[in-house]
Design a protein around this motif. Sequence first.
Motif, short mmCIF file in Angstrom:
data_model
loop_
_atom_site.label_atom_id
_atom_site.label_comp_id
_atom_site.label_asym_id
_atom_site.label_seq_id
_atom_site.Cartn_x
_atom_site.Cartn_y
_atom_site.Cartn_z
N HIS A 294 0.74 -0.90 0.54
CA HIS A 294 -0.01 0.02 0.09
C HIS A 294 1.03 1.06 -0.01
O HIS A 294 0.54 2.08 -0.33
N ARG A 295 2.05 0.68 0.91
CA ARG A 295 2.58 2.25 0.91
C ARG A 295 3.23 2.50 -0.66
O ARG A 295 3.69 3.61 -1.02
N ALA A 296 3.11 1.83 -1.16
CA ALA A 296 4.18 1.77 -2.67
C ALA A 296 3.54 2.13 -3.51
O ALA A 296 3.78 2.06 -5.18
N GLY A 297 2.23 2.23 -3.49
CA GLY A 297 1.34 3.37 -3.79
C GLY A 297 0.26 1.84 -4.55
O GLY A 297 -0.27 2.50 -5.78
N LEU A 298 -0.05 0.83 -4.44
CA LEU A 298 -0.75 -0.68 -5.23
C LEU A 298 -1.83 -0.30 -4.39
O LEU A 298 -1.66 -0.33 -3.26
N ASP A 299 -3.03 -0.78 -5.45
CA ASP A 299 -4.27 -1.33 -4.76
C ASP A 299 -4.14 -3.13 -4.25
O ASP A 299 -3.54 -3.82 -5.30
N LEU A 300 -4.94 -2.96 -3.40
CA LEU A 300 -4.63 -4.65 -2.72
C LEU A 300 -6.36 -5.22 -2.86
O LEU A 300 -7.48 -4.07 -2.50
N ASP A 301 -5.91 -5.83 -2.95
CA ASP A 301 -7.20 -7.34 -2.61
C ASP A 301 -7.31 -7.96 -2.20
O ASP A 301 -5.86 -9.11 -1.86
N GLY A 302 -7.47 -8.61 -0.97
CA GLY A 302 -7.19 -9.84 -0.03
C GLY A 302 -6.76 -8.56 1.22
O GLY A 302 -7.09 -7.81 1.11
N PRO A 303 -5.91 -10.20 2.03
CA PRO A 303 -6.02 -11.53 2.37
C PRO A 303 -7.07 -12.15 2.21
O PRO A 303 -7.97 -11.91 2.91
N VAL A 304 -7.55 -13.21 1.32
CA VAL A 304 -8.66 -14.14 2.12
C VAL A 304 -7.33 -15.63 1.81
O VAL A 304 -5.81 -15.26 1.60
N THR A 305 -8.74 -16.61 2.52
CA THR A 305 -7.45 -17.91 2.30
C THR A 305 -7.57 -18.32 1.64
O THR A 305 -8.39 -18.14 0.41
N GLN A 306 -6.76 -19.63 1.06
CA GLN A 306 -6.83 -20.84 0.19
C GLN A 306 -7.65 -20.71 -0.77
O GLN A 306 -8.35 -20.97 -1.39
N ALA A 307 -8.94 -21.55 0.31
CA ALA A 307 -10.24 -21.57 0.18
C ALA A 307 -10.66 -21.08 -0.02
O ALA A 307 -11.65 -21.53 -0.63
N GLU A 308 -10.51 -19.84 0.46
CA GLU A 308 -11.90 -18.50 -0.04
C GLU A 308 -11.37 -18.51 -1.61
O GLU A 308 -12.26 -18.26 -1.74
N PHE A 309 -10.26 -18.13 -1.67
CA PHE A 309 -9.91 -17.81 -2.92
C PHE A 309 -10.93 -19.13 -4.10
O PHE A 309 -11.03 -18.61 -5.31
N LEU A 310 -9.44 -20.22 -3.99
CA LEU A 310 -9.96 -20.49 -5.04
C LEU A 310 -11.90 -22.14 -4.79
O LEU A 310 -11.96 -22.13 -6.44
N GLY A 311 -11.95 -21.43 -4.18
CA GLY A 311 -14.13 -21.14 -4.00
C GLY A 311 -14.53 -20.65 -4.93
O GLY A 311 -15.14 -20.89 -5.70
N ALA A 312 -13.92 -19.65 -4.84
CA ALA A 312 -14.71 -18.12 -5.10
C ALA A 312 -14.47 -18.20 -6.78
O ALA A 312 -15.27 -18.19 -8.37
#
Length: 383
Positions: A294-312
Amino acid sequence: MSNIHAPNRNTPLAMELKESIRQDGPMTVQSYMGRCLWDPRHGYYRSQRVFGAQGDFITSAEISQVFGELIGVWAGVIWRNVLGAPKTVTLAEYGPGRGTMMRDALRASRVVPGFADAARVHLVEASETLIEAQRATLSDFSDRVTWGADLDGFDPPAIIFANEFLDAWPAAQWVKTDEGWRIRGVGLDITGELQFTDLDGDCPRDAFEALLPDAQLGAVIEAQRLDQLASTLKRLSERGPVVLLLIDYGYTAAAAGDTLQAVRNHVYESPLASPGEADLTVHVNFYDLASALHRAGLDLDGPVTQAEFLGAVGIIERASRLMSANPQRAAEIEAGVARLLAPNGMGGRFKVLAARSRGLPSLPGFRDPAADEPPGQARDAGR
């Protein structure tokens, strides 16, 4: 994976480290971890067969082909819907192991029209041994794969994967002693064997006391140079749009603790037991990682668990289709997916965080941050 108490072994690197300590004094934990993993002659990643059933650990991509396939389709959707289907896009991977995930991703990505023709693969790898393994794994795609050792040695627009990459970045440690906070290092005991010790040197004692005023003697604070990754992505973003997908085991709340661990032949042992012949890792602090990005100026998504991501992103649907098409492998496929999703195993311990250049839309696979619960205690995140 079981735990054992193994006596220190006189590996070739152990003997070199002991001689270095006798001549120059103790070294920091960060230096010790770096030598164990990347020493030019005896470092773990220079010589060991590290992945798979015959190695020391198995990554998600080695457990099930579904993992890499979903990553490939996800990347195709990013190329089309987030980056706007540019004529060419770099698919980069930091620490690609044997190339298994990238191979499965490339095969599955063909379902997104035009993506396979646009994709150019760049693998960031420092181990010549692993590069040879990657060449063999990716032989069907050799006409569009390049290699390099620099984190920013490729051109945007780029989609970058980092699966179990940061856990091998050497970490600095500090320990609470009778004299206050001190740098944690590795020295020799009275018998000449390796042991943890504390060192003189610059130490942000006031900051540590403010952070952990009630820390007990022996408490450890640990930190990786995550700003290095953040600054790399910032430089890349200045040259064009970038998306990073990072998957690793770790914790999401600010916390303290010693997470340095060693694995040899799928068994835990002391990090001092087999220098150069065991895999040394630390748990990734996703709180610190997200802050650095975030300090480097990037937008973020997450973190989520691996199970949540793979399920999605559709792991159940993909596995069902694969099982229907390969009924003789149905039990194997089901077992692999179950392992990837296990809430008390890889599904919960592994976290997924994405970073993107400022202005790019939110990425698929991540829940609305507004729906998140307040962060709880960091859970045990052993591999």
